[in-house]
Design a protein around this motif. Structure first.
Motif, PDB file in Angstrom:
ATOM      1  N   SER A 172       9.673  10.530   7.964  1.00  0.00           N
ATOM      2  CA  SER A 172      10.246  11.221   9.111  1.00  0.00           C
ATOM      3  C   SER A 172       9.950  10.442  10.389  1.00  0.00           C
ATOM      4  CB  SER A 172       9.677  12.636   9.214  1.00  0.00           C
ATOM      5  OG  SER A 172       8.321  12.573   9.631  1.00  0.00           O
ATOM      6  N   ASN A 173      10.318  11.053  11.508  1.00  0.00           N
ATOM      7  CA  ASN A 173       9.989  10.466  12.807  1.00  0.00           C
ATOM      8  C   ASN A 173       8.612  10.913  13.280  1.00  0.00           C
ATOM      9  OD1 ASN A 173      12.529   9.208  13.025  1.00  0.00           O
ATOM     10  ND2 ASN A 173      13.449  11.100  13.782  1.00  0.00           N
ATOM     11  N   SER A 174       7.686  10.931  12.380  1.00  0.00           N
ATOM     12  CA  SER A 174       6.333  11.375  12.694  1.00  0.00           C
ATOM     13  C   SER A 174       5.700  10.471  13.755  1.00  0.00           C
ATOM     14  CB  SER A 174       5.478  11.359  11.419  1.00  0.00           C
ATOM     15  OG  SER A 174       4.111  11.500  11.730  1.00  0.00           O
ATOM     16  N   PRO A 175       4.966  11.075  14.708  1.00  0.00           N
ATOM     17  CA  PRO A 175       4.308  10.265  15.755  1.00  0.00           C
ATOM     18  C   PRO A 175       3.000   9.639  15.284  1.00  0.00           C
ATOM     19  CG  PRO A 175       3.868  12.587  16.135  1.00  0.00           C
ATOM     20  CD  PRO A 175       4.785  12.524  14.934  1.00  0.00           C
ATOM     21  N   ILE A 178       0.858  -1.190   0.000  1.00  0.00           N
ATOM     22  CA  ILE A 178       0.000   0.000   0.000  1.00  0.00           C
ATOM     23  C   ILE A 178       0.893   1.239   0.000  1.00  0.00           C
ATOM     24  CG2 ILE A 178      -1.820   1.270   1.199  1.00  0.00           C
ATOM     25  CD1 ILE A 178      -2.617  -1.345   2.563  1.00  0.00           C
ATOM     26  N   ILE A 179       0.735   2.071  -1.013  1.00  0.00           N
ATOM     27  CA  ILE A 179       1.456   3.341  -1.115  1.00  0.00           C
ATOM     28  C   ILE A 179       0.432   4.454  -0.925  1.00  0.00           C
ATOM     29  CG2 ILE A 179       2.933   4.794  -2.547  1.00  0.00           C
ATOM     30  CD1 ILE A 179       4.244   2.174  -1.884  1.00  0.00           C
ATOM     31  N   LEU A 180       0.656   5.341   0.037  1.00  0.00           N
ATOM     32  CA  LEU A 180      -0.314   6.396   0.324  1.00  0.00           C
ATOM     33  C   LEU A 180       0.400   7.615   0.895  1.00  0.00           C
ATOM     34  CD1 LEU A 180      -2.212   5.581   3.629  1.00  0.00           C
ATOM     35  CD2 LEU A 180      -0.281   4.235   2.833  1.00  0.00           C
ATOM     36  N   ASN A 181      -0.358   8.667   1.131  1.00  0.00           N
ATOM     37  CA  ASN A 181       0.185   9.909   1.683  1.00  0.00           C
ATOM     38  C   ASN A 181      -0.668  10.352   2.866  1.00  0.00           C
ATOM     39  OD1 ASN A 181       2.267  10.342  -0.353  1.00  0.00           O
ATOM     40  ND2 ASN A 181       0.578  10.777  -1.756  1.00  0.00           N
ATOM     41  N   ASP A 182      -0.002  10.945   3.844  1.00  0.00           N
ATOM     42  CA  ASP A 182      -0.691  11.494   5.003  1.00  0.00           C
ATOM     43  C   ASP A 182      -0.486  13.006   5.034  1.00  0.00           C
ATOM     44  OD1 ASP A 182      -2.029  11.671   7.486  1.00  0.00           O
ATOM     45  OD2 ASP A 182      -0.106  11.658   8.534  1.00  0.00           O
ATOM     46  N   CYS A 183      -1.493  13.736   5.504  1.00  0.00           N
ATOM     47  CA  CYS A 183      -1.413  15.193   5.663  1.00  0.00           C
ATOM     48  C   CYS A 183      -1.801  15.527   7.096  1.00  0.00           C
ATOM     49  CB  CYS A 183      -2.350  15.900   4.686  1.00  0.00           C
ATOM     50  SG  CYS A 183      -2.032  15.511   2.957  1.00  0.00           S
ATOM     51  N   PHE A 184      -1.077  16.464   7.702  1.00  0.00           N
ATOM     52  CA  PHE A 184      -1.380  16.816   9.086  1.00  0.00           C
ATOM     53  C   PHE A 184      -0.845  18.199   9.410  1.00  0.00           C
ATOM     54  CE2 PHE A 184       2.731  14.772   9.043  1.00  0.00           C
ATOM     55  CZ  PHE A 184       3.496  15.502   9.942  1.00  0.00           C
ATOM     56  N   TYR A 185      -1.404  18.788  10.453  1.00  0.00           N
ATOM     57  CA  TYR A 185      -0.930  20.063  10.991  1.00  0.00           C
ATOM     58  C   TYR A 185      -0.190  19.785  12.291  1.00  0.00           C
ATOM     59  CZ  TYR A 185      -4.024  22.447   7.697  1.00  0.00           C
ATOM     60  OH  TYR A 185      -4.636  22.895   6.550  1.00  0.00           O
ATOM     61  N   ASP A 186       1.005  20.358  12.426  1.00  0.00           N
ATOM     62  CA  ASP A 186       1.764  20.139  13.649  1.00  0.00           C
ATOM     63  C   ASP A 186       1.282  21.075  14.755  1.00  0.00           C
ATOM     64  OD1 ASP A 186       2.829  22.642  13.116  1.00  0.00           O
ATOM     65  OD2 ASP A 186       4.733  21.880  12.354  1.00  0.00           O
ATOM     66  N   THR A 187       1.968  21.051  15.887  1.00  0.00           N
ATOM     67  CA  THR A 187       1.543  21.855  17.038  1.00  0.00           C
ATOM     68  C   THR A 187       1.654  23.352  16.777  1.00  0.00           C
ATOM     69  OG1 THR A 187       3.787  21.621  17.941  1.00  0.00           O
ATOM     70  CG2 THR A 187       2.113  20.057  18.698  1.00  0.00           C
ATOM     71  N   ASN A 188       2.481  23.735  15.801  1.00  0.00           N
ATOM     72  CA  ASN A 188       2.623  25.155  15.454  1.00  0.00           C
ATOM     73  C   ASN A 188       1.646  25.594  14.365  1.00  0.00           C
ATOM     74  OD1 ASN A 188       4.808  25.498  17.254  1.00  0.00           O
ATOM     75  ND2 ASN A 188       6.225  24.648  15.730  1.00  0.00           N
ATOM     76  N   GLY A 189       0.780  24.671  13.948  1.00  0.00           N
ATOM     77  CA  GLY A 189      -0.189  25.003  12.916  1.00  0.00           C
ATOM     78  C   GLY A 189       0.358  24.927  11.509  1.00  0.00           C
ATOM     79  N   GLU A 190       1.586  24.412  11.348  1.00  0.00           N
ATOM     80  CA  GLU A 190       2.167  24.287  10.015  1.00  0.00           C
ATOM     81  C   GLU A 190       1.687  22.998   9.350  1.00  0.00           C
ATOM     82  OE1 GLU A 190       6.374  24.593  10.159  1.00  0.00           O
ATOM     83  OE2 GLU A 190       6.381  26.611  11.025  1.00  0.00           O
ATOM     84  N   PHE A 191       1.467  23.087   8.047  1.00  0.00           N
ATOM     85  CA  PHE A 191       0.922  21.967   7.290  1.00  0.00           C
ATOM     86  C   PHE A 191       2.057  21.108   6.748  1.00  0.00           C
ATOM     87  CE2 PHE A 191      -0.658  20.086   3.311  1.00  0.00           C
ATOM     88  CZ  PHE A 191      -1.790  19.448   3.776  1.00  0.00           C
ATOM     89  N   HIS A 192       1.889  19.783   6.839  1.00  0.00           N
ATOM     90  CA  HIS A 192       2.905  18.854   6.354  1.00  0.00           C
ATOM     91  C   HIS A 192       2.240  17.736   5.561  1.00  0.00           C
ATOM     92  CE1 HIS A 192       6.096  20.591   8.871  1.00  0.00           C
ATOM     93  NE2 HIS A 192       5.204  20.632   9.840  1.00  0.00           N
ATOM     94  N   LYS A 193       2.987  17.244   4.590  1.00  0.00           N
ATOM     95  CA  LYS A 193       2.573  16.059   3.832  1.00  0.00           C
ATOM     96  C   LYS A 193       3.669  15.020   3.975  1.00  0.00           C
ATOM     97  CE  LYS A 193       1.915  14.353  -0.875  1.00  0.00           C
ATOM     98  NZ  LYS A 193       1.953  14.690  -2.307  1.00  0.00           N
ATOM     99  N   GLU A 194       3.273  13.765   4.159  1.00  0.00           N
ATOM    100  CA  GLU A 194       4.264  12.709   4.346  1.00  0.00           C
ATOM    101  C   GLU A 194       3.898  11.479   3.527  1.00  0.00           C
ATOM    102  OE1 GLU A 194       6.902  10.599   7.844  1.00  0.00           O
ATOM    103  OE2 GLU A 194       5.414  12.117   8.321  1.00  0.00           O
ATOM    104  N   HIS A 195       4.914  10.916   2.881  1.00  0.00           N
ATOM    105  CA  HIS A 195       4.771   9.715   2.071  1.00  0.00           C
ATOM    106  C   HIS A 195       4.868   8.487   2.966  1.00  0.00           C
ATOM    107  CE1 HIS A 195       5.064   7.185  -1.463  1.00  0.00           C
ATOM    108  NE2 HIS A 195       6.217   6.693  -1.048  1.00  0.00           N
TER     109      HIS A 195
END
Length: 357
Positions: free
Chosen positions: A146-149, A113-130
């Motif tokens: 990354s070391n995403s939680p 399964i290949i997918l992408n995740d999108c999230f906002y960190d504690t500072n409100g910055e937007f990130h995309k992760e493979h």
């Protein structure tokens, strides 16, 4: 967030051609780390893997094994791991390429399964992760840039034996991992929807300073498009996980996958709402700019109208005729000022009464 520094990768796009080896083409420089979680109904063991040589022997038929790889910079290591678990060299390319399309591939002995995740960190910055997930009979291998939680909640679920996960097989672990991805997408969709609604309320206040709103709207539009590109292809591919005769997924696990599918449906509907809001925001922003421009032009017109009679009087008394009786009046200067002020005030009162401004 740790190790989310960006670098200008010269390798970007280098995985498009067929090759014997591939490189990570993303922009994160997270050092590759591997964590092994093994469990059954009687035990749970979590440890970091430092001997990065062979991985298949780590999988034991007595346990369900979860190998989590954070950071994709060690491309050769990831390629050898993928091959060791029976996948193709091209599958490693998909894992190492963040620009790769979302897909679900089901085979007899494994699933990719290949997918992408999108999230906002504690500072409100937007990130995309493979992200990438591999399911085998007794193991799940997960890859993050990354070391995403993101998957910490899955580890917590194992520690608390949530829904009896420790008594089940690897497909249940995969369902939990996918559930936490969809929850992250739901949170991102809900958050951007709330932010767009707040922007709409602020734009409706015409008196509010809106000089930078155009840039803000464009930024939220880009975030919306990123979430949409992550969700819609996954929603289309997710049906492959709901097939009843899937050799790697038990029937009693299907409700967990259906729940994740329902959450994806919710995100899809939210994205449709966001699209409508963004469209209305753009129209409202342009309309507000037109209204502000009209208000400025209106004020300038009022000022010009007030000074028209003053300019007329000044033009009359500025003519160089020899015989002008006003020039010999003792109070001519004061009378001129009085007429100018009176004409200006009368013009202003007339426009005020007509409600022209």
């Amino acid at each position: 967030m740790k190790n989310r520094g960006r670098v200008h990768s010269k390798k970007k796009g280098s995985n498009r051609r067929l090759s014997d080896s591939y490189t990570y083409t993303g922009e994160l420089e997270t050092k590759t780390g591997i964590r092994l979680v093994q469990y059954n109904s009687e035990m749970l063991e979590v440890k970091d893997i430092t001997d990065l040589t062979l991985f298949a022997p780590l999988v034991n038929s007595k346990y369900v094994s979860w190998i989590h790889v954070s950071g994709l910079t060690e491309a050769s290591l990831i390629t050898s791991m993928v091959k060791e678990f029976g996948l193709h060299n091209l599958d490693a390319k998909d894992i190492l390429t963040p620009e790769h399309i979302v897909k679900v591939e089901v085979f007899d002995n494994h699933m990719l399964i290949i997918l992408n995740d999108c999230f906002y960190d504690t500072n409100g910055e937007f990130h995309k992760e493979h992200l990438s997930l591999i399911l085998t009979k007794n193991a799940v291998i997960s890859f993050t840039e990354s070391n995403s939680p993101l998957f910490d909640a899955t580890l917590s679920a194992l520690q608390n034996n949530l829904l009896g996960i420790c008594d089940r097989k690897a497909d249940t672990l995969l369902a939990f991992l996918l559930n936490h991805v969809t929850v992250s997408l739901v949170d991102s969709a809900s958050r951007i929807e709330d932010m767009l609604e707040d922007l709409e309320e602020q734009l409706l206040d015409i008196k509010k300073n809106q000089l930078n709103f155009g840039e803000i709207i464009q930024g939220k539009r880009r975030e919306y498009m990123t979430i949409k590109k992550s969700v819609l292809p996954l929603k289309e591919q997710f049906g492959k996980l709901l097939i009843i005769n899937n050799p790697l997924i038990n029937k009693d696990t299907l409700p967990l996958f259906r729940d994740a599918n329902d959450q994806l449906q919710y995100v899809t509907q939210s994205m449709e709402g966001c699209r409508e809001i963004i469209s209305s925001l753009v129209d409202l922003y342009i309309s507000n700019n037109d209204l502000r421009m009209n208000a400025i032009m209106k004020r300038l017109t009022v000022v010009s109208t007030i000074f028209i009679p003053l300019t007329f009087l000044a033009g009359i008394w500025g003519m160089n005729f020899k015989w002008m009786p006003e020039l010999n009046w003792q109070y001519g200067y004061l009378i001129a000022w009085g007429l100018m002020l009176l004409s200006g005030i009368l013009t202003w009162l007339y426009m005020k009464r007509k409600d022209w401004y």
